[in-house]
Design an enzyme around this catalytic site. Sequence first.
Site, PDB file in Angstrom:
ATOM      1  N   CYS A 189      -5.088   4.101   4.997  1.00  0.00           N
ATOM      2  CA  CYS A 189      -5.227   2.730   4.516  1.00  0.00           C
ATOM      3  C   CYS A 189      -5.681   2.035   5.340  1.00  0.00           C
ATOM      4  CB  CYS A 189      -4.526   2.117   3.550  1.00  0.00           C
ATOM      5  SG  CYS A 189      -3.128   1.876   4.206  1.00  0.00           S
ATOM      6  N   HIS A 247      -1.888   6.829   7.837  1.00  0.00           N
ATOM      7  CA  HIS A 247      -2.073   6.288   6.180  1.00  0.00           C
ATOM      8  C   HIS A 247      -3.282   6.264   6.610  1.00  0.00           C
ATOM      9  CE1 HIS A 247       2.262   4.585   5.233  1.00  0.00           C
ATOM     10  NE2 HIS A 247       2.649   5.440   6.992  1.00  0.00           N
ATOM     11  N   GLN A 301       6.278   4.121   3.055  1.00  0.00           N
ATOM     12  CA  GLN A 301       6.855   5.182   4.098  1.00  0.00           C
ATOM     13  C   GLN A 301       8.239   4.393   4.242  1.00  0.00           C
ATOM     14  OE1 GLN A 301       5.049   6.514   7.221  1.00  0.00           O
ATOM     15  NE2 GLN A 301       6.384   6.815   8.417  1.00  0.00           N
ATOM     16  N   CYS A 305      -0.375   5.315  -1.021  1.00  0.00           N
ATOM     17  CA  CYS A 305       0.004   4.560  -0.458  1.00  0.00           C
ATOM     18  C   CYS A 305       0.206   3.140  -1.810  1.00  0.00           C
ATOM     19  CB  CYS A 305      -0.468   3.696   0.737  1.00  0.00           C
ATOM     20  SG  CYS A 305      -1.433   2.042   1.197  1.00  0.00           S
ATOM     21  N   GLU A 306       1.079   2.995  -2.257  1.00  0.00           N
ATOM     22  CA  GLU A 306       1.438   2.164  -3.158  1.00  0.00           C
ATOM     23  C   GLU A 306       0.439   0.273  -3.340  1.00  0.00           C
ATOM     24  OE1 GLU A 306       5.151   0.863  -4.496  1.00  0.00           O
ATOM     25  OE2 GLU A 306       5.324  -0.403  -3.436  1.00  0.00           O
ATOM     26  N   HIS A 307      -0.259   0.400  -2.121  1.00  0.00           N
ATOM     27  CA  HIS A 307      -0.791  -1.341  -1.711  1.00  0.00           C
ATOM     28  C   HIS A 307      -1.813  -0.628  -2.111  1.00  0.00           C
ATOM     29  CE1 HIS A 307       3.147  -1.883   0.769  1.00  0.00           C
ATOM     30  NE2 HIS A 307       3.384  -2.235  -0.294  1.00  0.00           N
ATOM     31  N   HIS A 308      -2.263   0.155  -1.495  1.00  0.00           N
ATOM     32  CA  HIS A 308      -4.197   0.811  -1.552  1.00  0.00           C
ATOM     33  C   HIS A 308      -4.579   2.110  -2.515  1.00  0.00           C
ATOM     34  CE1 HIS A 308      -3.751  -1.045   2.016  1.00  0.00           C
ATOM     35  NE2 HIS A 308      -5.123  -1.846   2.063  1.00  0.00           N
TER      36      HIS A 308
HETATM   37 ZN   LIG Z   1      -2.550   0.951   2.181  1.00  0.00          ZN
END
Ligand SMILES: [Zn+2]
Length: 212
Positions: free
Chosen positions: A168, A166, A138, A97-100
């Site tokens: 995260c 996920h 995703q 996941c590119e956010h976390h």
């Molecule tokens: Zn994430």
Amino acid sequence: MPNPRDTRDASDAIPADMPPADVDLARIERAVREILLAVGENPDREGLLKTPNRVARAYAELMAGLQDDPRRHLKTVFRERYDEIVLLRDIEFHSLCEHHLLPFTGRAHVAYLPDGKVVGLSKLARLVEGYARRPQVQERLTTQIADALNEELNPIGAACVIEAVHTCMTIRGAKKHGSTMVTSALRGIFKENPSSRSEVLALMHYGNGLKV
Ligand SMILES: [Zn+2]
């Protein structure tokens, strides 16, 4: 001459079927050492000595798709007069996941209705793998796969449905254990024609497919 990068140890898994990305390992190692210091750990204690290098090599593997053009897997096509749905279900993938920068893992179901151009089934799995091995969300993973199929094979229809967990969400934040995210991208007849859409989604649901 030994490869200076070949510093594998027993904790390494068997390499994936994609070469690791050519990343700046030393830079990641320095950053991981900084993270360890920032959380109050001692990066020089025995158990952590090799950790920055292990993490750097793990990232090189997880990011391997960044320098890959997954569409290359769709360039070798067979001319075949087959006008029924081709579906590869339950393609397991692991992405980040590119956010976390935490893993999300799941299964992709990929289908197309050919218009003369057919590819080997393993190519569909490699397509998924290539787009998964990079910082991702995703939704984008799903549309990239459907668009690649649609634009490279010019099929009558293309579809990708992905279900994933996920970490995260499951190990931090909302801590929603067991929740699965489902995304779909439909192109061509699967988008436009309700009965074609029902047919492809029913095939994806069949047996061990989607649980939703
Ligand atoms: Zn994430």
